[in-house]
Scaffold this motif. Structure first.
Motif, PDB file in Angstrom:
ATOM      1  N   SER A 103       0.808  -1.221   0.000  1.00  0.00           N
ATOM      2  CA  SER A 103       0.000   0.000   0.000  1.00  0.00           C
ATOM      3  C   SER A 103       0.843   1.273   0.000  1.00  0.00           C
ATOM      4  N   ASP A 104       2.136   1.145   0.099  1.00  0.00           N
ATOM      5  CA  ASP A 104       2.989   2.324   0.201  1.00  0.00           C
ATOM      6  C   ASP A 104       3.203   2.975  -1.151  1.00  0.00           C
ATOM      7  N   PHE A 105       3.095   4.301  -1.156  1.00  0.00           N
ATOM      8  CA  PHE A 105       3.379   5.075  -2.363  1.00  0.00           C
ATOM      9  C   PHE A 105       3.585   6.504  -1.926  1.00  0.00           C
ATOM     10  N   GLY A 106       4.685   7.109  -2.297  1.00  0.00           N
ATOM     11  CA  GLY A 106       4.900   8.486  -1.891  1.00  0.00           C
ATOM     12  C   GLY A 106       6.301   8.962  -2.170  1.00  0.00           C
ATOM     13  N   LEU A 107       6.621  10.137  -1.629  1.00  0.00           N
ATOM     14  CA  LEU A 107       7.901  10.755  -1.912  1.00  0.00           C
ATOM     15  C   LEU A 107       8.865  10.721  -0.737  1.00  0.00           C
ATOM     16  N   GLN A 108       8.435  10.173   0.365  1.00  0.00           N
ATOM     17  CA  GLN A 108       9.327  10.078   1.524  1.00  0.00           C
ATOM     18  C   GLN A 108      10.267   8.889   1.375  1.00  0.00           C
ATOM     19  N   TRP A 109      11.510   9.084   1.744  1.00  0.00           N
ATOM     20  CA  TRP A 109      12.456   7.968   1.596  1.00  0.00           C
ATOM     21  C   TRP A 109      12.036   6.779   2.456  1.00  0.00           C
ATOM     22  N   SER A 110      11.359   7.036   3.563  1.00  0.00           N
ATOM     23  CA  SER A 110      10.947   5.959   4.459  1.00  0.00           C
ATOM     24  C   SER A 110       9.882   5.051   3.844  1.00  0.00           C
ATOM     25  N   THR A 111       9.290   5.476   2.743  1.00  0.00           N
ATOM     26  CA  THR A 111       8.320   4.659   2.017  1.00  0.00           C
ATOM     27  C   THR A 111       8.998   3.446   1.378  1.00  0.00           C
ATOM     28  N   TYR A 112      10.291   3.566   1.166  1.00  0.00           N
ATOM     29  CA  TYR A 112      11.021   2.590   0.368  1.00  0.00           C
ATOM     30  C   TYR A 112      11.981   1.791   1.234  1.00  0.00           C
ATOM     31  N   ALA A 113      11.923   0.482   1.048  1.00  0.00           N
ATOM     32  CA  ALA A 113      12.747  -0.415   1.850  1.00  0.00           C
ATOM     33  C   ALA A 113      13.911  -1.004   1.074  1.00  0.00           C
ATOM     34  N   TYR A 114      13.828  -0.928  -0.232  1.00  0.00           N
ATOM     35  CA  TYR A 114      14.828  -1.587  -1.067  1.00  0.00           C
ATOM     36  C   TYR A 114      15.463  -0.555  -1.992  1.00  0.00           C
ATOM     37  N   TRP A 115      16.787  -0.641  -2.103  1.00  0.00           N
ATOM     38  CA  TRP A 115      17.536   0.368  -2.852  1.00  0.00           C
ATOM     39  C   TRP A 115      18.557  -0.301  -3.764  1.00  0.00           C
ATOM     40  N   GLY A 116      18.749   0.303  -4.921  1.00  0.00           N
ATOM     41  CA  GLY A 116      19.811  -0.142  -5.797  1.00  0.00           C
ATOM     42  C   GLY A 116      21.142   0.458  -5.382  1.00  0.00           C
ATOM     43  N   GLN A 117      22.162   0.129  -6.141  1.00  0.00           N
ATOM     44  CA  GLN A 117      23.506   0.577  -5.800  1.00  0.00           C
ATOM     45  C   GLN A 117      23.802   1.977  -6.322  1.00  0.00           C
ATOM     46  N   GLY A 118      22.954   2.476  -7.195  1.00  0.00           N
ATOM     47  CA  GLY A 118      23.112   3.823  -7.715  1.00  0.00           C
ATOM     48  C   GLY A 118      23.823   3.855  -9.052  1.00  0.00           C
ATOM     49  N   THR A 119      23.501   4.858  -9.847  1.00  0.00           N
ATOM     50  CA  THR A 119      24.171   5.091 -11.123  1.00  0.00           C
ATOM     51  C   THR A 119      24.478   6.586 -11.235  1.00  0.00           C
ATOM     52  N   GLN A 120      25.679   6.891 -11.663  1.00  0.00           N
ATOM     53  CA  GLN A 120      26.141   8.287 -11.701  1.00  0.00           C
ATOM     54  C   GLN A 120      25.629   8.982 -12.957  1.00  0.00           C
ATOM     55  N   VAL A 121      25.064  10.152 -12.756  1.00  0.00           N
ATOM     56  CA  VAL A 121      24.690  11.040 -13.860  1.00  0.00           C
ATOM     57  C   VAL A 121      25.486  12.322 -13.696  1.00  0.00           C
ATOM     58  N   THR A 122      26.248  12.665 -14.712  1.00  0.00           N
ATOM     59  CA  THR A 122      27.046  13.877 -14.686  1.00  0.00           C
ATOM     60  C   THR A 122      26.667  14.740 -15.883  1.00  0.00           C
TER      61      THR A 122
END
Length: 125
Positions: A103-122
């Motif tokens: 049921s979670d949906f939103g813009l707060q980081w606490s809404t999300y439990a799973y994260w990727g490793q990240g990709t750099q945008v320059t």
């Protein structure tokens, strides 16, 4: 175990475009909202965009609204972030995130439990 793997980052000139992708595995993808966050050097991680599980609802940060589109292909377990008219201030590491529960949906980081490793945008001038 949920895994998120981003791709598509890179170096682009101001005014250019990039499409980020995030491939997910480990749970029923379409049941969960997905988001994109970014973190620039010396700054806090900030919300960029989010899409509901079915793809019918989206949220955008004011800083990217009108220039970016979040979408998802549930048949491919992939979420995308299309970014156009890139600005220098878009330079950051971009992270894909999966919501904590159905049921979670939103813009707060606490809404999300799973994260990727990240990709750099320059973005260069």
């Amino acid at each position: 175990q949920v895994q998120l793997v981003e791709s598509g980052g890179g170096l682009v000139q101001a005014g250019g475009s990039l499409r980020l992708s995030c491939a997910a595995s480990g749970r029923t993808f379409s049941n969960y909202a997905m988001g994109w966050f970014r973190q620039a050097p010396g700054k806090d991680r900030e919300f960029v965009a989010a899409v509901s599980g079915g793809g019918g609802s989206t949220l955008y940060a004011d800083s990217v609204k009108g220039r970016s589109t979040i979408s998802r292909d549930n048949s491919k377990n992939t979420v995308y972030l299309q970014m156009n008219w890139l600005k220098l201030e878009d330079t950051a590491v971009y992270y894909c995130a999966g919501s904590r529960s159905y049921s979670d949906f939103g813009l707060q980081w606490s809404t999300y439990a799973y994260w990727g490793q990240g990709t750099q945008v320059t973005v260069s001038s």
